[in-house]
Design an enzyme around this catalytic site. Structure first.
Site: not given
Ligand code: GDP
Ligand code: IMO
Ligand code: MG
Length: 420
Positions: A13-14, A16-18, A40-41, A222, A237, A299, A411
């Site tokens: 949750d760092e 990564k997706g953004k 969850g990205h 992860q 994981t 989750t 942001g």
């Protein structure tokens, strides 16, 4: 050297997706190499937030190719749900996404097994996302898995029933109630949808694209401290989240790897059980959670929050061979009079800089306290315009780790990014 890797250095949750979304314009291909729908990205543009679980984070860029690599475990039901909510038409998405024949499938019974195992563990539970990750990778390693390529075989239903029966016989040993029908309907619809996509030996595709000069970014899921080998086992994981995982999870040689981008939050979070040396179970921790909206993207669970942990960051940099650091969520630290960074650990009064094998040891973090900044920084786009105290914070991290911080995120929006 056409393949760069982007991965998390903390407990996931760092952001990564953004960042993958923000960097996508500089790449031709975005490839996920491990994990599954436990990820969850989140990414945000035009004031809309999207959360991706299986689909690589380059999917919103029309001209880019996205690959789900062999190292991923894929749940067809989650895949279907995600594809249907993305926005672009199916016809368009089919052009943008290729799936590896060798990616292992998460079966409905894997999810049930995950829940039964966790339930059985009681107080020692991992805090799994319960997406079936552990049982699916277990079957992969024990050579009992079903793979995406199998869905194209004539006897797929027979194979499925065999695997299901084996799982049901394990479940008899657990006092766990379930209704498999509930999961199966969506799963089979997902299989049919998956068949509409290109299912290929993506190791050939990735290598061909790389040798043809295309630029590829490998997207991790992860974080390093959740890695199966190097994380706080057993609170980890079931895949290799580290840079080496990109090689096995895509079928590429380490010689093709260029940059390894290590991404970290300006502080730390962890969701699920396991050691967390700098965790703040006080008002400061609550403030980080509130300001940083620290609730799991998969989750919805509240994330545990704490100060930045340099010993674990150094460890992650070493294991991954990080060449550039990206610091996320700098804006969340605005408003603290002082901010702290853990620079070493003490165990039973003795300084200890290594990440310990024994994850039950009581760790006392040693902190350096620095002056904070009060300015709202989300609108800033140039490094030199950031408050001097924040720049000192960043430069302190560079000194401590020996790796330059080349991106600062201020942001959730893709534009709220400062490149240095
Ligand atoms: P991932 O799993 O590494 O992709 O990260 P997640 O999406 O699970 O969690 C990161 C969260 O922080 C998401 O809600 C993002 O929208 C948000 N986010 C990412 N970068 C920033 C940032 O620089 N500032 C703030 N305030 N939020 C951010
Ligand atoms: P992204 O990619 C944060 C955690 C779970 C649990 C442990 C094992 O969004 O960063 P699993 O479901 O794999 O059996 O759970 O790992 N975990 C994550 N924490 N971000 C994630 O992914 C995670 N994926 C798994 O909370 O502690
Ligand atoms: Mg996440």
């Amino acid at each position: 050297m056409n393949i760069d890797i982007l991965l998390g250095l903390q407990w996931g949750d760092e952001g990564k997706g953004k960042v993958v979304d923000a960097l996508s314009p500089s790449y031709d291909v975005v490839a996920r190499f491990q994990g599954g729908p436990n990820a969850g990205h989140s990414l945000e543009f035009n004031n809309v937030k999207h959360v991706l679980h299986l689909i690589p984070s380059g999917i919103f860029h029309p001209e880019k190719l996205n690959i789900i690599g062999n190292g991923v475990v894929l749940d067809p039901a989650v895949f279907k749900n995600e594809i249907e909510h993305l926005g672009p038409s199916l016809e368009e998405l089919v052009k943008r996404l290729v799936v590896s024949t060798r990616a292992n499938l998460i079966l409905p019974t894997h999810r049930i097994l995950d829940a039964a195992y966790e339930n059985h563990k009681g107080n020692l539970k991992i805090g799994s996302t319960l997406k079936g990750i552990g049982p699916a990778y277990t079957d992969k390693a024990s050579r009992n898995g079903l793979r995406v390529g199998d869905i194209l075989q004539k006897n797929f239903m027979e194979l499925y029933e065999e695997h299901k029966a084996a799982h049901l016989s394990i479940l008899k040993n657990y006092n766990y109630e379930f209704n498999i029908k509930e999961f199966e309907a969506g799963w089979f619809e997902g299989i049919e949808l998956l068949k509409k996509f290109r299912i290929e030996n993506t190791e050939y595709l990735v290598n061909k694209l790389a040798s043809g000069g295309k630029k590829i970014i490998a997207e991790g899921a992860q974080g390093t401290m959740l890695d199966l080998d190097f994380g706080s086992y057993p609170f980890v994981t079931s895949s290799n989240t580290i840079s080496a995982g990109a090689c096995t999870g895509l079928g590429i040689s380490p010689r093709l790897v260029g940059e390894v981008f290590g991404i970290f939050k300006a502080y730390c979070t962890r969701v699920g059980s396991g050691p967390f040396p700098t965790e703040l179970s006080n008002e400061t921790g609550q403030m980080l959670r509130k300001t940083g909206c620290e609730y799991g993207a998969t989750t919805g669970r509240p994330r545990r929050c704490g100060w930045l942990d340099i010993p674990s960051l150094r460890y992650a940099i070493m294991i991954n061979g990080v060449t550039k650091l990206f610091m996320m969520k700098a804006d969340v630290l605005s408003g603290f009079k002082t901010v702290k960074i853990c620079t070493s650990y003490k165990i039973e009064g003795r300084r200890q800089n290594e990440i310990l094998f024994d994850n039950k040891a009581t760790i006392e973090p040693e902190y350096t306290e620095m002056e904070g900044w009060s300015e709202v920084i989300s609108g800033i786009r140039e490094y030199r315009s950031l408050p001097a105290t924040l720049r000192r914070y960043i430069e302190f991290i560079e000194n401590q780790t020996g790796v330059p911080v080349k991106l600062v995120s201020v942001g959730p929006d893709r534009n709220a990014t400062i490149f240095r």
